[in-house]
Design a protein around this motif. Structure first.
Motif: not given
Ligand code: NAD
Length: 268
Positions: A168-183
């Protein structure tokens, strides 16, 4: 030619060995002939993984974010095998919210809890630092070894938040800043250590996997597959070849690299 990929006579530590990918890293290394040390904060599960591998392997309880815990593990590994040849820094945590109903709000950057940010840095970055320092020192003294740091496509490109939009085009979640920052930090640390220990014969490379199919909702799998040149998410077995390549003499002249195995995700 195939001898280059052999790990016969080698000992290989895998951290986070009991998770979705860690288990397959263990299977791959054992199939290539290594004695595998399955290390995980869940000690009971680490023993189970080892049972599946057969004779000669070892399960240890280990918290990568605690220097004392890593030191203790090092002592018991050296007591049994006398050396360390390969280290796969695989343990990491991904965004988890105790209450899934709160995930949408809490995963927004504006609301993201500092406690989760700190925990991610602790396990995903400090854990890689500590294991590399404590286990890697043994390798550097022996003037040989291969360290494989598991990063992610999200250490290379920004998360695509549209993946988390349902039909339906609804955002269910956002990937956070922490995971990409750590990787991203893991990839940078890999370069640092590869340059630092080049003259000690210790090779240090990163492996950046793409997203693995693991019971996600259909809309997510379909969004992911649609954005991936190879048209699908990864299977947990898709990284076995890359792990053995990086662990073995087949990659003898490679250090400081980031092997991206992602179905083409990061090229577009
Ligand atoms: N699954 C994916 O789609 C994917 C994609 C790209 C990269 N990765 C990376 O691959 C690696 C493995 O991912 P996964 O999906 O198997 O994760 P997972 O959550 O299934 O497993 C992680 C394992 O690490 C262990 N662990 C957590 N904290 C620990 C600590 N402090 N000390 C020791 N062990 C600890 C857990 O007990 C668990 O067994 C991670 O580095 C992850 O970031 C995964």
């Amino acid at each position: 030619m195939m001898e280059l990929f052999s790990l016969k006579g080698k000992t290989a530590i895998v951290t986070g060995a009991c998770g979705l990918l860690g288990k397959h890293h263990c299977y791959a290394l054992a199939e290539a002939g290594a004695k595998v040390i399955a290390a995980d904060v869940d000690e009971v599960a680490s023993k189970k993984v080892v049972q599946e591998l057969g004779e000669g392997h070892m399960g240890v309880g280990l918290d990568v974010s605690s220097d004392l815990s890593v030191m203790e593990a090092k002592e018991s590994i050296l007591e049994r095998y006398g050396k360390i040849d390969v280290l796969v820094n695989n343990a990491a945590i991904n965004d988890m919210f105790e209450n899934p109903n709160a995930a949408l709000e809490l995963s927004k950057f504006e609301n993201y809890p500092i406690s989760l940010w700190k925990k991610s840095l602790d396990v995903n970055v400090t854990g890689v630092f500590l294991c590399s320092q404590i286990f890697g020192k043994v390798m550097a003294e022996a003037k040989q070894g291969s360290i494989i740091n598991i990063a992610s496509t999200y250490g290379v490109t920004a998360p695509d938040q549209k993946l988390y939009q349902n039909e339906k085009g609804e955002q269910t979640f956002y990937k956070s800043a922490s995971y990409p920052t750590t990787k991203g930090a893991v990839i940078s640390f890999t370069r640092f250590l590869a340059a630092y220990w080049g003259d000690k014969g210790v090779r240090v490379n990163a492996l950046s996997p793409g997203g693995v199919e693991n019971g996600q909702q259909e809309f997510f799998k379909s969004n992911y597959a649609g954005r991936t040149p190879l048209g699908r998410m990864a299977q947990p077995t898709d990284y076995k070849g890359a792990i053995v390549f990086l662990a073995s003499d087949a990659s003898n002249y490679m250090t400081g690299g980031n092997l991206v195995v992602d179905g083409g995700w990061t090229i577009i």
